[in-house]
Design a protein around this motif. Structure first.
Motif, PDB file in Angstrom:
ATOM      1  N   THR A 204      15.384  -1.650 -13.958  1.00 46.62           N
ATOM      2  CA  THR A 204      14.946  -0.835 -12.825  1.00 46.62           C
ATOM      3  C   THR A 204      14.804  -1.728 -11.597  1.00 46.62           C
ATOM      4  O   THR A 204      14.019  -2.684 -11.604  1.00 46.62           O
ATOM      5  N   ARG A 205      15.564  -1.404 -10.563  1.00 47.98           N
ATOM      6  CA  ARG A 205      15.568  -2.230  -9.361  1.00 47.98           C
ATOM      7  C   ARG A 205      14.707  -1.571  -8.279  1.00 47.98           C
ATOM      8  O   ARG A 205      14.842  -0.377  -7.999  1.00 47.98           O
ATOM      9  N   VAL A 206      13.840  -2.364  -7.666  1.00 44.32           N
ATOM     10  CA  VAL A 206      12.941  -1.869  -6.616  1.00 44.32           C
ATOM     11  C   VAL A 206      13.097  -2.766  -5.391  1.00 44.32           C
ATOM     12  O   VAL A 206      13.123  -3.997  -5.506  1.00 44.32           O
ATOM     13  N   THR A 207      13.205  -2.155  -4.227  1.00 38.64           N
ATOM     14  CA  THR A 207      13.310  -2.893  -2.977  1.00 38.64           C
ATOM     15  C   THR A 207      12.071  -2.630  -2.138  1.00 38.64           C
ATOM     16  O   THR A 207      11.730  -1.471  -1.863  1.00 38.64           O
ATOM     17  N   LEU A 208      11.403  -3.688  -1.754  1.00 35.71           N
ATOM     18  CA  LEU A 208      10.209  -3.597  -0.921  1.00 35.71           C
ATOM     19  C   LEU A 208      10.556  -3.985   0.510  1.00 35.71           C
ATOM     20  O   LEU A 208      11.117  -5.058   0.749  1.00 35.71           O
ATOM     21  N   THR A 209      10.230  -3.131   1.446  1.00 34.71           N
ATOM     22  CA  THR A 209      10.458  -3.419   2.856  1.00 34.71           C
ATOM     23  C   THR A 209       9.445  -4.459   3.337  1.00 34.71           C
ATOM     24  O   THR A 209       8.442  -4.724   2.653  1.00 34.71           O
ATOM     25  N   PRO A 210       9.660  -5.060   4.509  1.00 30.79           N
ATOM     26  CA  PRO A 210       8.651  -5.983   5.042  1.00 30.79           C
ATOM     27  C   PRO A 210       7.264  -5.363   5.150  1.00 30.79           C
ATOM     28  O   PRO A 210       6.256  -6.033   4.901  1.00 30.79           O
ATOM     29  N   ASP A 211       7.189  -4.079   5.492  1.00 33.40           N
ATOM     30  CA  ASP A 211       5.892  -3.405   5.563  1.00 33.40           C
ATOM     31  C   ASP A 211       5.260  -3.293   4.174  1.00 33.40           C
ATOM     32  O   ASP A 211       4.039  -3.442   4.018  1.00 33.40           O
ATOM     33  N   ASP A 212       6.087  -3.012   3.158  1.00 30.04           N
ATOM     34  CA  ASP A 212       5.579  -2.949   1.788  1.00 30.04           C
ATOM     35  C   ASP A 212       5.008  -4.291   1.363  1.00 30.04           C
ATOM     36  O   ASP A 212       3.920  -4.364   0.767  1.00 30.04           O
ATOM     37  N   VAL A 213       5.743  -5.347   1.661  1.00 28.92           N
ATOM     38  CA  VAL A 213       5.304  -6.689   1.277  1.00 28.92           C
ATOM     39  C   VAL A 213       3.996  -7.032   1.971  1.00 28.92           C
ATOM     40  O   VAL A 213       3.075  -7.592   1.363  1.00 28.92           O
ATOM     41  N   ALA A 214       3.895  -6.681   3.257  1.00 27.11           N
ATOM     42  CA  ALA A 214       2.669  -6.974   4.004  1.00 27.11           C
ATOM     43  C   ALA A 214       1.471  -6.248   3.406  1.00 27.11           C
ATOM     44  O   ALA A 214       0.348  -6.759   3.429  1.00 27.11           O
ATOM     45  N   THR A 215       1.695  -5.064   2.853  1.00 24.05           N
ATOM     46  CA  THR A 215       0.614  -4.293   2.247  1.00 24.05           C
ATOM     47  C   THR A 215       0.192  -4.866   0.896  1.00 24.05           C
ATOM     48  O   THR A 215      -0.995  -4.914   0.567  1.00 24.05           O
ATOM     49  N   LEU A 216       1.150  -5.337   0.108  1.00 26.03           N
ATOM     50  CA  LEU A 216       0.884  -5.774  -1.259  1.00 26.03           C
ATOM     51  C   LEU A 216       0.441  -7.225  -1.363  1.00 26.03           C
ATOM     52  O   LEU A 216      -0.241  -7.600  -2.316  1.00 26.03           O
ATOM     53  N   VAL A 217       0.839  -8.044  -0.399  1.00 23.99           N
ATOM     54  CA  VAL A 217       0.541  -9.473  -0.469  1.00 23.99           C
ATOM     55  C   VAL A 217      -0.532  -9.818   0.552  1.00 23.99           C
ATOM     56  O   VAL A 217      -0.311  -9.714   1.754  1.00 23.99           O
ATOM     57  N   ALA A 218      -1.695 -10.250   0.073  1.00 19.94           N
ATOM     58  CA  ALA A 218      -2.818 -10.527   0.976  1.00 19.94           C
ATOM     59  C   ALA A 218      -2.579 -11.780   1.806  1.00 19.94           C
ATOM     60  O   ALA A 218      -2.886 -11.821   2.993  1.00 19.94           O
ATOM     61  N   ASN A 219      -2.027 -12.810   1.190  1.00 23.38           N
ATOM     62  CA  ASN A 219      -1.774 -14.074   1.891  1.00 23.38           C
ATOM     63  C   ASN A 219      -0.322 -14.472   1.652  1.00 23.38           C
ATOM     64  O   ASN A 219       0.015 -15.030   0.611  1.00 23.38           O
ATOM     65  N   PRO A 220       0.569 -14.196   2.630  1.00 27.75           N
ATOM     66  CA  PRO A 220       2.009 -14.378   2.401  1.00 27.75           C
ATOM     67  C   PRO A 220       2.540 -15.769   2.727  1.00 27.75           C
ATOM     68  O   PRO A 220       3.743 -15.991   2.702  1.00 27.75           O
ATOM     69  N   ILE A 221       1.668 -16.733   3.021  1.00 33.07           N
ATOM     70  CA  ILE A 221       2.093 -18.030   3.539  1.00 33.07           C
ATOM     71  C   ILE A 221       2.466 -18.991   2.405  1.00 33.07           C
ATOM     72  O   ILE A 221       1.743 -19.104   1.408  1.00 33.07           O
TER      73      ILE A 221
END
Length: 256
Positions: A204-221
């Motif tokens: 099952t393939r899922v694509t997360l947009t930049p907005d999705d990533v920003a929502t799911l990842v608290a600290n993206p650095i």
């Protein structure tokens, strides 16, 4: 310390047990008053400096949107990001000149704060936080409880030709969670936000947009020369398929 906004409580003339009660009350009230009580505005929230190219300073603007004076002080901290995303902030006032370091901003007025990097430029980027801290002014009338706000401006000091190089590894799915590591072999900070993240779990393939990533990842650095560990929750249907096929994670847009 939160890089965005932090709400703290100042309780004057209280005994120790009462302080605990006040903190508990404040935690409940914060949800109610967050939308109604406005603090002040700080812009921009992220700054990039390139001393090697002659850009070693920037201006931060504090806008007092209250109807009373706003006293603030400016402090600088070095930002250390650990593999699990935990952040440590170390005093770094000696690496910056800030002017003015303290100021009282009249109601409805703005104040420009100049920050200048005077530290030693290395071969890799460095991360700092310029913290704008409201100085509490205790008031005797009423309850004696006062809300104060802090804002942190992320500052990145970059060497010439700074670039992040991100690579994903060790992707695995278990217990409803997708875990993977991102290594940065470059000399600049990398960010998961601003990128498209694609994962394949059990076919099952899922694509997360930049907005999705920003929502799911608290600290993206992802710091230069470091490896970060990330975890994303999986839908039940996808989590159930984790044991039936391969797990793969890819970053599809850019390297920083």
């Amino acid at each position: 310390m939160n890089i965005g906004t932090r709400l703290s409580l100042i309780a004057g003339r209280s005994t120790r047990p009462l302080r605990h009660i006040a903190v508990a009350i404040a935690a409940a009230l914060a949800l109610v008053v967050a939308g109604a009580v406005q603090a002040y505005e700080v812009t921009p929230m992220r700054v990039f400096l390139q001393p090697g190219g002659g850009q070693n300073s920037a201006t931060i603007t504090i806008n007092n949107i209250r109807t009373e004076p706003l006293p603030v002080e400016i402090q600088v901290f070095r930002r250390v990001v650990k593999a699990d995303g935990e952040q440590v902030f170390e005093p770094a006032d000696d690496e910056f000149i800030t002017f003015p370091p303290q100021v009282q901003i009249p109601a409805g007025q703005s104040q420009a704060i100049r920050i200048q990097y005077v530290g030693e430029l290395g071969e890799t980027s460095q991360a700092f936080v310029v913290q704008v801290t409201e100085v509490p002014v205790n008031k005797l009338e009423g309850t004696g409880i006062q809300f104060t706000y802090n804002f942190g401006v992320a500052v990145y000091v970059q060497p010439p030709r700074a670039r992040a190089r991100l690579a994903v590894s060790e992707a695995a799915a278990a217990d409803g969670v997708l875990r993977f590591k991102v290594a940065n072999s470059g000399n600049d900070y990398g960010f998961l936000t601003g990128q498209v993240l694609e994962y394949n779990v059990g076919g099952t393939r899922v694509t997360l947009t930049p907005d999705d990533v920003a929502t799911l990842v608290a600290n993206p650095i992802v710091p230069p020369g470091a490896t970060r560990e990330f975890a994303l929750p999986l839908d039940k249907s996808i989590a159930a398929a984790a044991a039936t096929g391969p797990v793969d994670v890819r970053l599809l847009r850019g390297e920083s």
